[in-house]
Motif scaffolding. Sequence first.
Motif, PDB file in Angstrom:
ATOM      1  N   PRO A 224       0.806  -1.233   0.000  1.00 47.26           N
ATOM      2  CA  PRO A 224       0.000   0.000   0.000  1.00 47.26           C
ATOM      3  C   PRO A 224       0.833   1.273   0.000  1.00 47.26           C
ATOM      4  CG  PRO A 224      -0.044  -1.056   2.161  1.00 47.26           C
ATOM      5  CD  PRO A 224       0.614  -2.026   1.241  1.00 47.26           C
ATOM      6  N   ASN A 225       2.087   1.193   0.409  1.00 48.31           N
ATOM      7  CA  ASN A 225       2.931   2.397   0.488  1.00 48.31           C
ATOM      8  C   ASN A 225       3.805   2.581  -0.755  1.00 48.31           C
ATOM      9  OD1 ASN A 225       1.979   2.957   3.104  1.00 48.31           O
ATOM     10  ND2 ASN A 225       3.474   1.565   4.014  1.00 48.31           N
ATOM     11  N   ALA A 226       3.603   1.763  -1.774  1.00 47.70           N
ATOM     12  CA  ALA A 226       4.454   1.859  -2.974  1.00 47.70           C
ATOM     13  C   ALA A 226       4.169   3.123  -3.777  1.00 47.70           C
ATOM     14  CB  ALA A 226       4.238   0.628  -3.849  1.00 47.70           C
ATOM     15  N   ASN A 227       2.924   3.598  -3.768  1.00 45.35           N
ATOM     16  CA  ASN A 227       2.542   4.831  -4.471  1.00 45.35           C
ATOM     17  C   ASN A 227       2.805   4.753  -5.978  1.00 45.35           C
ATOM     18  OD1 ASN A 227       1.713   6.098  -2.089  1.00 45.35           O
ATOM     19  ND2 ASN A 227       3.801   6.760  -1.636  1.00 45.35           N
ATOM     20  N   PHE A 228       2.592   3.586  -6.572  1.00 50.79           N
ATOM     21  CA  PHE A 228       2.707   3.436  -8.022  1.00 50.79           C
ATOM     22  C   PHE A 228       1.308   3.359  -8.618  1.00 50.79           C
ATOM     23  CE2 PHE A 228       6.783   1.269  -6.809  1.00 50.79           C
ATOM     24  CZ  PHE A 228       7.604   2.255  -7.328  1.00 50.79           C
ATOM     25  N   THR A 229       1.127   4.028  -9.755  1.00 52.06           N
ATOM     26  CA  THR A 229      -0.146   3.917 -10.458  1.00 52.06           C
ATOM     27  C   THR A 229      -0.145   2.646 -11.304  1.00 52.06           C
ATOM     28  OG1 THR A 229       0.632   5.141 -12.412  1.00 52.06           O
ATOM     29  CG2 THR A 229      -0.309   6.427 -10.574  1.00 52.06           C
ATOM     30  N   LYS A 230      -1.330   2.236 -11.714  1.00 53.43           N
ATOM     31  CA  LYS A 230      -1.441   1.040 -12.554  1.00 53.43           C
ATOM     32  C   LYS A 230      -0.666   1.224 -13.857  1.00 53.43           C
ATOM     33  CE  LYS A 230      -4.891  -1.795 -14.930  1.00 53.43           C
ATOM     34  NZ  LYS A 230      -6.327  -2.001 -15.184  1.00 53.43           N
ATOM     35  N   GLN A 231      -0.727   2.445 -14.420  1.00 51.16           N
ATOM     36  CA  GLN A 231      -0.028   2.707 -15.680  1.00 51.16           C
ATOM     37  C   GLN A 231       1.486   2.588 -15.511  1.00 51.16           C
ATOM     38  OE1 GLN A 231      -0.924   6.491 -17.420  1.00 51.16           O
ATOM     39  NE2 GLN A 231       0.321   6.175 -19.230  1.00 51.16           N
ATOM     40  N   GLN A 232       2.011   3.086 -14.381  1.00 52.66           N
ATOM     41  CA  GLN A 232       3.452   2.994 -14.140  1.00 52.66           C
ATOM     42  C   GLN A 232       3.909   1.540 -14.044  1.00 52.66           C
ATOM     43  OE1 GLN A 232       3.542   5.495 -10.617  1.00 52.66           O
ATOM     44  NE2 GLN A 232       4.697   7.057 -11.701  1.00 52.66           N
ATOM     45  N   VAL A 233       3.136   0.719 -13.361  1.00 54.76           N
ATOM     46  CA  VAL A 233       3.490  -0.691 -13.224  1.00 54.76           C
ATOM     47  C   VAL A 233       3.444  -1.383 -14.586  1.00 54.76           C
ATOM     48  CG1 VAL A 233       2.827  -2.874 -12.178  1.00 54.76           C
ATOM     49  CG2 VAL A 233       2.677  -0.773 -10.848  1.00 54.76           C
ATOM     50  N   GLN A 234       2.415  -1.071 -15.373  1.00 50.29           N
ATOM     51  CA  GLN A 234       2.297  -1.678 -16.696  1.00 50.29           C
ATOM     52  C   GLN A 234       3.432  -1.246 -17.615  1.00 50.29           C
ATOM     53  OE1 GLN A 234      -1.682  -0.495 -17.787  1.00 50.29           O
ATOM     54  NE2 GLN A 234      -2.558  -2.460 -17.178  1.00 50.29           N
ATOM     55  N   GLU A 235       3.844   0.028 -17.538  1.00 51.11           N
ATOM     56  CA  GLU A 235       4.947   0.508 -18.376  1.00 51.11           C
ATOM     57  C   GLU A 235       6.264  -0.159 -17.977  1.00 51.11           C
ATOM     58  OE1 GLU A 235       4.911   4.716 -17.994  1.00 51.11           O
ATOM     59  OE2 GLU A 235       3.226   5.018 -19.381  1.00 51.11           O
ATOM     60  N   LYS A 236       6.472  -0.335 -16.654  1.00 54.55           N
ATOM     61  CA  LYS A 236       7.690  -1.001 -16.202  1.00 54.55           C
ATOM     62  C   LYS A 236       7.695  -2.458 -16.640  1.00 54.55           C
ATOM     63  CE  LYS A 236      11.594  -1.270 -14.074  1.00 54.55           C
ATOM     64  NZ  LYS A 236      12.777  -0.551 -14.588  1.00 54.55           N
ATOM     65  N   GLU A 237       6.558  -3.119 -16.540  1.00 54.53           N
ATOM     66  CA  GLU A 237       6.463  -4.507 -16.969  1.00 54.53           C
ATOM     67  C   GLU A 237       6.712  -4.613 -18.476  1.00 54.53           C
ATOM     68  OE1 GLU A 237       4.811  -8.028 -18.690  1.00 54.53           O
ATOM     69  OE2 GLU A 237       3.874  -6.073 -18.885  1.00 54.53           O
ATOM     70  N   LYS A 238       6.214  -3.632 -19.235  1.00 53.50           N
ATOM     71  CA  LYS A 238       6.427  -3.625 -20.683  1.00 53.50           C
ATOM     72  C   LYS A 238       7.908  -3.465 -21.003  1.00 53.50           C
ATOM     73  CE  LYS A 238       4.925  -1.220 -24.898  1.00 53.50           C
ATOM     74  NZ  LYS A 238       4.095  -0.104 -25.428  1.00 53.50           N
ATOM     75  N   GLU A 239       8.591  -2.588 -20.240  1.00 54.06           N
ATOM     76  CA  GLU A 239      10.034  -2.385 -20.450  1.00 54.06           C
ATOM     77  C   GLU A 239      10.818  -3.663 -20.145  1.00 54.06           C
ATOM     78  OE1 GLU A 239      13.707   0.044 -18.320  1.00 54.06           O
ATOM     79  OE2 GLU A 239      11.645   0.654 -17.951  1.00 54.06           O
ATOM     80  N   LEU A 240      10.500  -4.312 -19.019  1.00 52.56           N
ATOM     81  CA  LEU A 240      11.196  -5.544 -18.653  1.00 52.56           C
ATOM     82  C   LEU A 240      10.948  -6.641 -19.681  1.00 52.56           C
ATOM     83  CD1 LEU A 240      10.490  -5.654 -14.802  1.00 52.56           C
ATOM     84  CD2 LEU A 240      12.638  -5.095 -15.935  1.00 52.56           C
ATOM     85  N   LYS A 241       9.710  -6.733 -20.165  1.00 50.32           N
ATOM     86  CA  LYS A 241       9.372  -7.761 -21.147  1.00 50.32           C
ATOM     87  C   LYS A 241      10.126  -7.516 -22.448  1.00 50.32           C
ATOM     88  CE  LYS A 241       5.339 -10.266 -22.876  1.00 50.32           C
ATOM     89  NZ  LYS A 241       3.859 -10.317 -22.861  1.00 50.32           N
TER      90      LYS A 241
END
Length: 230
Positions: free
Chosen positions: A3-20
């Motif tokens: 809960p304290n990560a303060n990441f939006t859904k879009q940020q997580v998806q963009e990071k996952e896209k970069e890693l992929k």
Amino acid sequence: MFPNANFTKQQVQEKEKELKGNYRIIREARKSGVGWNGTLGMINAEPKIWAKLIDDNPKVSKFRKKAFPLFNSLESLYEGSIATGDLNFTSSEPAHQRTQQQVDPTPQRSISEQSTHNTAPSRNPFNSGLDGIESTEVQSAATDQSLEDVEGVSGKKRKQSQMATRLGDYIEFRKDQIEKTIKELNEKKKCEDDYSVQKCIDIVDAIEELTDEQKADCNELFQSEMNRQI
């Protein structure tokens, strides 16, 4: 989970896209038969091989001197999800439920129709003594379906938990690297301060036995770090 990560859904998806994307670049490069250091997560290849890899895909050049320690974790994540088909980053709805909704053409009954259908007696006179057995079989089938649904949701949560754990490990890995770098820089700075040119000049100026000419010669010698330490 965080809960304290303060990441939006879009940020997580963009990071996952970069890693992929990075994972796919290295995966394609490894198909050419290059060496691989699993501990560091780096490609091992001769300059000629690197030149061919970069010519085929210029994006791989950034991994010539850069490690990608998440490759093995992403391999088990992506290749495993391709086989099972239960990984979805764009919807909170389990994959098997979406598929069922898309392909199931059976019209939905109203509550009253379902009630009438479920409570209507058997019209076959030969089944009059088997109502209890039929009811048990229906309940058993419903229980099995419920267990499959629970297992599907549990499998998705397990995948999400594994991904969160691997991302957490990567964050800890980067944190340790940064702390080590800062420590080395602080030690180097401390060493430079202990043997600085100004400090050595001040010490020499305080020695009365030396002439001005000798002190001037020392100033030139102090341009070398080794001489300053001596």
